[in-house]
Design a protein around this motif. Structure first.
Motif, PDB file in Angstrom:
ATOM      1  N   ARG A 178       5.550  15.040  -0.182  1.00 10.37           N
ATOM      2  CA  ARG A 178       5.548  13.575  -0.087  1.00 10.37           C
ATOM      3  C   ARG A 178       6.899  12.998  -0.485  1.00 10.37           C
ATOM      4  N   GLY A 179       7.417  12.104   0.351  1.00 14.45           N
ATOM      5  CA  GLY A 179       8.645  11.392   0.014  1.00 14.45           C
ATOM      6  C   GLY A 179       9.893  12.261   0.059  1.00 14.45           C
ATOM      7  N   ARG A 180       9.796  13.483   0.619  1.00  7.44           N
ATOM      8  CA  ARG A 180      10.964  14.352   0.679  1.00  7.44           C
ATOM      9  C   ARG A 180      11.208  14.818   2.115  1.00  7.44           C
ATOM     10  N   VAL A 181      12.461  15.294   2.348  1.00  7.51           N
ATOM     11  CA  VAL A 181      12.823  15.844   3.657  1.00  7.51           C
ATOM     12  C   VAL A 181      12.938  17.356   3.504  1.00  7.51           C
ATOM     13  N   GLN A 182      12.083  18.077   4.221  1.00  4.06           N
ATOM     14  CA  GLN A 182      12.132  19.533   4.144  1.00  4.06           C
ATOM     15  C   GLN A 182      12.846  20.085   5.377  1.00  4.06           C
ATOM     16  N   VAL A 183      13.807  21.005   5.163  1.00  2.00           N
ATOM     17  CA  VAL A 183      14.522  21.575   6.306  1.00  2.00           C
ATOM     18  C   VAL A 183      14.396  23.093   6.288  1.00  2.00           C
ATOM     19  N   SER A 184      14.531  23.694   7.457  1.00  2.00           N
ATOM     20  CA  SER A 184      14.479  25.148   7.567  1.00  2.00           C
ATOM     21  C   SER A 184      15.825  25.729   7.138  1.00  2.00           C
ATOM     22  N   PHE A 185      15.870  27.050   7.026  1.00  2.00           N
ATOM     23  CA  PHE A 185      17.121  27.699   6.633  1.00  2.00           C
ATOM     24  C   PHE A 185      18.216  27.426   7.671  1.00  2.00           C
ATOM     25  N   VAL A 186      17.831  27.446   8.976  1.00  2.00           N
ATOM     26  CA  VAL A 186      18.808  27.216  10.042  1.00  2.00           C
ATOM     27  C   VAL A 186      19.472  25.848   9.872  1.00  2.00           C
ATOM     28  N   THR A 187      18.637  24.832   9.638  1.00  2.00           N
ATOM     29  CA  THR A 187      19.188  23.485   9.475  1.00  2.00           C
ATOM     30  C   THR A 187      19.999  23.401   8.184  1.00  2.00           C
ATOM     31  N   ARG A 195       0.850  -1.208   0.000  1.00  2.00           N
ATOM     32  CA  ARG A 195       0.000   0.000   0.000  1.00  2.00           C
ATOM     33  C   ARG A 195       0.879   1.249   0.000  1.00  2.00           C
ATOM     34  N   ALA A 196       0.293   2.352  -0.440  1.00  2.00           N
ATOM     35  CA  ALA A 196       1.066   3.600  -0.521  1.00  2.00           C
ATOM     36  C   ALA A 196       1.140   4.255   0.853  1.00  2.00           C
ATOM     37  N   LEU A 197       2.342   4.571   1.298  1.00  2.00           N
ATOM     38  CA  LEU A 197       2.502   5.271   2.573  1.00  2.00           C
ATOM     39  C   LEU A 197       3.390   6.500   2.326  1.00  2.00           C
ATOM     40  N   PRO A 198       2.783   7.589   1.844  1.00  2.00           N
ATOM     41  CA  PRO A 198       3.598   8.762   1.516  1.00  2.00           C
ATOM     42  C   PRO A 198       4.079   9.494   2.779  1.00  2.00           C
ATOM     43  N   LEU A 199       5.402   9.518   2.967  1.00  2.00           N
ATOM     44  CA  LEU A 199       5.954  10.099   4.188  1.00  2.00           C
ATOM     45  C   LEU A 199       6.403  11.536   3.943  1.00  2.00           C
ATOM     46  N   ARG A 200       6.074  12.403   4.898  1.00  2.00           N
ATOM     47  CA  ARG A 200       6.600  13.769   4.887  1.00  2.00           C
ATOM     48  C   ARG A 200       7.528  13.910   6.075  1.00  2.00           C
ATOM     49  N   VAL A 201       8.687  14.538   5.851  1.00  2.00           N
ATOM     50  CA  VAL A 201       9.621  14.733   6.964  1.00  2.00           C
ATOM     51  C   VAL A 201      10.014  16.195   7.017  1.00  2.00           C
ATOM     52  N   GLY A 202      10.073  16.754   8.219  1.00  2.00           N
ATOM     53  CA  GLY A 202      10.512  18.137   8.398  1.00  2.00           C
ATOM     54  C   GLY A 202      11.535  18.235   9.514  1.00  2.00           C
ATOM     55  N   ILE A 203      12.558  19.089   9.315  1.00  2.00           N
ATOM     56  CA  ILE A 203      13.597  19.261  10.338  1.00  2.00           C
ATOM     57  C   ILE A 203      13.830  20.748  10.582  1.00  2.00           C
ATOM     58  N   HIS A 204      14.037  21.089  11.834  1.00  2.00           N
ATOM     59  CA  HIS A 204      14.443  22.449  12.184  1.00  2.00           C
ATOM     60  C   HIS A 204      15.422  22.337  13.352  1.00  2.00           C
ATOM     61  N   PRO A 209       6.946  34.612   6.573  1.00  2.00           N
ATOM     62  CA  PRO A 209       7.299  33.670   5.496  1.00  2.00           C
ATOM     63  C   PRO A 209       8.718  33.137   5.692  1.00  2.00           C
ATOM     64  N   MET A 210       8.922  31.850   5.434  1.00  2.00           N
ATOM     65  CA  MET A 210      10.215  31.223   5.671  1.00  2.00           C
ATOM     66  C   MET A 210      10.763  30.600   4.401  1.00  2.00           C
ATOM     67  N   GLN A 211      12.089  30.652   4.289  1.00  2.00           N
ATOM     68  CA  GLN A 211      12.729  29.999   3.169  1.00  2.00           C
ATOM     69  C   GLN A 211      13.042  28.563   3.590  1.00  2.00           C
ATOM     70  N   THR A 212      12.622  27.611   2.807  1.00  2.00           N
ATOM     71  CA  THR A 212      12.888  26.222   3.185  1.00  2.00           C
ATOM     72  C   THR A 212      13.592  25.492   2.048  1.00  2.00           C
ATOM     73  N   TYR A 213      14.156  24.348   2.367  1.00  2.00           N
ATOM     74  CA  TYR A 213      14.946  23.589   1.402  1.00  2.00           C
ATOM     75  C   TYR A 213      14.513  22.137   1.429  1.00  2.00           C
ATOM     76  N   LEU A 214      14.670  21.471   0.307  1.00  2.00           N
ATOM     77  CA  LEU A 214      14.417  20.037   0.247  1.00  2.00           C
ATOM     78  C   LEU A 214      15.759  19.332   0.062  1.00  2.00           C
ATOM     79  N   VAL A 215      16.018  18.337   0.895  1.00  2.00           N
ATOM     80  CA  VAL A 215      17.289  17.627   0.828  1.00  2.00           C
ATOM     81  C   VAL A 215      17.225  16.598  -0.278  1.00  2.00           C
ATOM     82  N   ARG A 216      18.328  16.514  -1.063  1.00  2.00           N
ATOM     83  CA  ARG A 216      18.350  15.525  -2.133  1.00  2.00           C
ATOM     84  C   ARG A 216      18.816  14.183  -1.595  1.00  2.00           C
TER      85      ARG A 216
END
Lengths: 410, 445
Positions: A363-372, A319-328, A395-402
């Motif tokens: 979905r399926g990506r890791v999003q991090v804050s500018f600080v991280t 089954r599909a389990l779309p994961l979202r991840v966030g770090i700060h 408003p915040m600038q965020t990044y997605l880790v490859r």
């Protein structure tokens, strides 16, 4: 007598109602009684001076009392049996002067008897043990003085060589035996008590971080503590409630359990600290321990594996389990609150922001804050995401880790 | 009541000394170092605990304490023995042994416990042998000490050194036997007189008595401490997990644990969230904020305990509890509702006391849920299922200091028509359901 017969005799009176140490003590007393009978028999066999009518009568009575000990154990009369052991030694010691028996040095067993009551009597008979021990010491002194006024040790030995020598050998054997036996009892009791404690402690350490658990066991309480710079991660299956809506509640929980077990193993491998899971949310931090260097990098590496592990798990389960991840990253307050069902938790704006990194994630990506991002960009390739609006925030600038395959080498 | 009465939460946050029956032992053993005026008893306690740390298990500490105790006994006995009439060599041996044995304390202080035990027993044995076979001779009676020290190694060597203990013990016992077999060889000339011989033999008996006494006493204290530590761990465990869950998880290692989840058909879930918390968090330091949550949620914990409602957990500023998880589903919704009302009352009083603009929104829902523990690490008791999804949605829709409830909860009210309709709500799992609100006096009365 066969070995099995002896074993059965030494276990006389031991049944399931007796707990470890008490059962061991009963065995010790049986062994001492059997040893006593053997000593009396060998003394009689070796030394002629024990074969007068009076001496034989004394020794036969002592042997009879020792048999009585075994009988009492058979009837489950434990403390009566225990008290017989020191009493019979005292009896043998005083019988000689009372009956004008010519067995010099026969009271030497009273030295061993000064210690014996403490070992054979149940714990609640402390006063009795002390009295019996003190009586043995005093009698030993009196009887020794009586002999010493007439003979030196060498004269005494010369007069009763075989008798005293065999008695000394038996005393030495008894001393080493009771020492060894007591050690066995102690070691077993300690091991049992510690195993019981360890079981509870092991589980407790799966609930709370070890330092917190230990402080609470010691009664120190665990006050909340500020940590200046840590990284916090939130992971969440997007729309899990709707995905799992077709499953029975128990099946949903089993699905989550399997997933969280995989995550827990990953935490162990990456040396990051699981904080908690609630509902279908999984929260991790790194940098809380003093070994905080590179905490953002460690957590990012963990996050990328988390995404991969979730995809693998989803494939296995079909089954599909779309994961979202966030770090700060930032300061937090860590500790436990409340008086019941407390869990180790983190508070502060850093936590809220980390959660929003996840909530606004992809979905399926890791999003991090500018600080991280500024802490990890030397090691991980990241792509700038558009400046995003976050509820209640500027408003915040965020990044997605490859993912590492494309990201490690710039 | 019995289901919850076995969990005594307040014990844990207060120092445990005051509340436990074993407290006396604990104070004696662990806190001996705090005694500032060295009474003879206090000094003795302190000296016997040289090298014992708080982190050490009581069972391990026992052996160290016994080693120190025997050193002290020897130090007290030595002057008495030196004063007995005997050749100069005998006195010198006694003094030398007395001095060397004091090194044992230094070794224990440096955490060299096995070496300390070895030194104590070897010096004692060598001293007695020197006295008997080289010094004053068998007529002084010192060989009887060899007999007594034959059992000391078993009480003094650390747990993993039983072999070494047996070796030293056997040598001591052999020394005593040798003196009996070769009595004619050793220093026949010396005759110390009946008083000295009697003192030596009685001294040996006394030493045997002291060994017995202290072994028993220190073993009992260690047992008491282990028991105390175990009960503290158990108490803490029962506080963080429900006792039936703790009992099932205990004893199995993390990787072999079965998933622990129980299906409940009728549970009343309370979700209580602090309104105005975000605003507060902007004006208050995080430490202060956590202290505030701790104080308020501790009051909620006491409420739950009294109302037969099971606290599940807190998530940030949200407090989650449920009624009906312990086979007491009967009237679970009315218990949950009265607990929810009490939460609002307690919060209002709390806000007044502290002068804060603080309120709570409470959602109460009744239905099916799964309760259990997931994963392997940071285990916590949690609740999943439709009732939880509904309660979360209800909490978000509830008025400040008011209760939002679903249909199955509403029917438990004495007047089911009292709550005002809130319209249709959408739960997290997509299900729609009608909601109702209790406000003002109806919610807190």
């Amino acid at each position: 007598m066969s070995g099995r017969g002896v074993t059965r005799l030494t276990r006389l009176g031991v049944d399931d109602a007796l707990t470890g140490v008490d059962a061991q003590r009963v065995v010790l007393i049986n062994v001492l009684a059997l040893l006593g009978i053997a000593i009396i028999a060998s003394l009689t066999a070796i030394s002629a001076i024990t074969r007068t009518e009076l001496a034989l009568a004394v020794q036969l009575s002592a042997a009879a009392v020792l048999l009585l000990v075994l009988w009492l154990h058979g009837r489950r009369r434990y403390w009566e049996a225990a008290v017989m052991i020191p009493l019979v030694v005292i009896f043998a010691g005083v019988a000689r002067p009372l009956l004008a028996l010519d067995l010099p040095g026969s009271h030497d067993f009273l030295i061993v008897n000064a210690m014996l009551p403490f070992l054979v009597l149940p714990v609640r008979f402390g006063r009795t043990a002390e009295t019996l021990s003190l009586v043995s010491v005093l009698l030993c002194g009196l009887l020794t003085y009586r002999d010493a006024t007439r003979y030196t040790y060498q004269e005494l030995m010369a007069l009763n060589t075989s008798y005293l020598q065999s008695q000394y050998v038996s005393m030495a054997v008894v001393m080493v035996c009771i020492g060894l036996f007591m050690r066995r009892i102690n070691l077993r009791a300690d091991a049992a008590a510690e195993a019981e404690r360890a079981r509870a402690e092991l589980l407790l350490h799966d609930v709370l971080p070890a330092p917190i658990a230990d402080a609470m066991i010691a009664g120190d309480g665990a006050s909340a503590r500020r940590h200046g710079d840590v990284s916090v991660l939130f992971a969440n299956i997007e729309g899990f409630a709707t995905i799992a809506a077709g499953l029975a509640p128990l099946e949903q929980v089993t699905l989550l359990d399997g997933l969280f077990r995989v995550y827990d193993d990953l935490c162990d491998r990456h040396g990051v600290e699981k904080i908690k899971s609630f509902g279908d949310v999984y929260m991790v931090a790194s940098g809380l321990e003093s070994s905080g260097g590179e905490h953002a990098e460690r957590l990012t590496a963990f996050a990328l594996e988390l995404v991969a592990a979730t995809e693998a798990y989803a494939r296995r389960r079909g089954r599909a389990l779309p994961l979202r991840v966030g770090i700060h990253s930032g300061p937090v307050v860590a500790g436990v609150i409340g008086e019941m069902r407390f869990t180790y938790d983190l508070w502060g704006d850093t936590v809220n922001t980390a959660q929003r990194m996840e909530a606004n994630g992809v979905r399926g990506r890791v999003q991090v804050s500018f600080v991280t991002y500024s802490k990890i960009n030397h090691k991980f390739r990241c792509e700038l995401r558009d400046v995003i609006e976050i509820k209640g925030k500027i408003p915040m600038q965020t990044y997605l880790v490859r993912a590492p395959d494309g990201g490690r080498t710039p | 009541m019995t289901a919850l009465a076995d969990e005594a939460p307040t014990l844990l946050r207060a120092p445990l000394e005051a509340s436990e029956s074993g407290a006396k032992t604990r104070v004696e053993l662990v806190d001996a170092a705090r005694i500032s005026l060295p009474t003879p008893r206090g000094l003795w306690q302190r000296l016997t605990r040289i090298g014992v740390t708080r982190a050490m298990s009581p069972a391990d500490a026992k052996y160290i304490i016994l080693v120190n105790t025997f050193v002290l006994i020897n130090t007290v006995l030595t002057p008495c023995l030196v004063l007995l009439p005997q050749p100069l060599s005998g006195r010198l041996i006694l003094l030398l042994v007395g001095a060397l044995v004091l090194l044992v304390l230094a070794l224990n202080h440096r955490r060299r416990h096995a070496l300390a035990a070895l030194l104590l027993n070897t010096v004692a044995l060598v001293g007695v042998c020197a006295q008997t076979f080289v010094g004053s001779g068998v007529n002084l009676g010192s060989q009887f000490f060899a007999l007594v020290i034959a059992c000391a190694p078993f009480f003094t060597f650390p747990r993993e050194r039983t072999g070494l203990a047996l070796l030293i013990a056997t040598l001591s016992a052999a020394a005593f036997v040798v003196a009996g077999f070769f009595y004619a060889t050793f220093n026949q000339a010396t005759s110390a007189g009946p008083l000295v011989f009697t003192s030596a033999v009685t001294g040996a008996a006394l030493l045997a008595a002291l060994i017995g006494y202290y072994t028993r006493r220190i073993a009992r204290e260690a047992e008491g401490l282990t028991e105390l530590k175990r009960s503290q761990t158990d108490l803490l465990l029962r506080t963080v997990l429900p006792s039936h869950v703790a009992a099932r998880l205990k004893g199995s290692r993390a990787h072999e644990r079965e998933p622990l989840a129980e299906q409940h058909d009728r549970v009343s879930v309370i979700v209580c969230d602090i309104a105005g918390f975000t605003a507060l968090s902007e004006t208050m330091a995080p430490e202060e904020l956590v202290g505030l949550l701790d104080a308020l949620f501790s009051e909620f914990d006491a409420l739950c305990l009294g109302a037969r409602v099971e606290k599940i957990r807190t998530i940030g500023d949200a407090y989650i509890a449920a009624a009906g998880l312990r086979g007491d589903a009967e009237r679970s919704s009315s218990r949950a509702l009265s607990c929810a009302r009490a939460m609002i009352r307690v919060t209002e009083a709390f806000a007044r006391r502290r002068g804060l603009a603080l309120g709570v929104r409470v959602g109460v829902s009744t239905g099916a849920a799964v309760a259990g523990v997931l994963g392997k690490r940071r285990l916590s008791y949690d609740l999943w299922g439709p009732a939880v999804h509904r309660a979360t949605a209800l909490e978000a829709a509830a008025p400040v200091n008011g209760i939002a409830l679903d249909d199955d909860t509403r029917v438990a009210l004495p007047d089911p028509d009292a709550p005002a309709p809130l319209g249709e709500l959408r739960a997290l799992d997509g299900a729609s359901f009608p909601a109702y609100a209790l406000t003002g006096s109806a919610s807190s009365g």
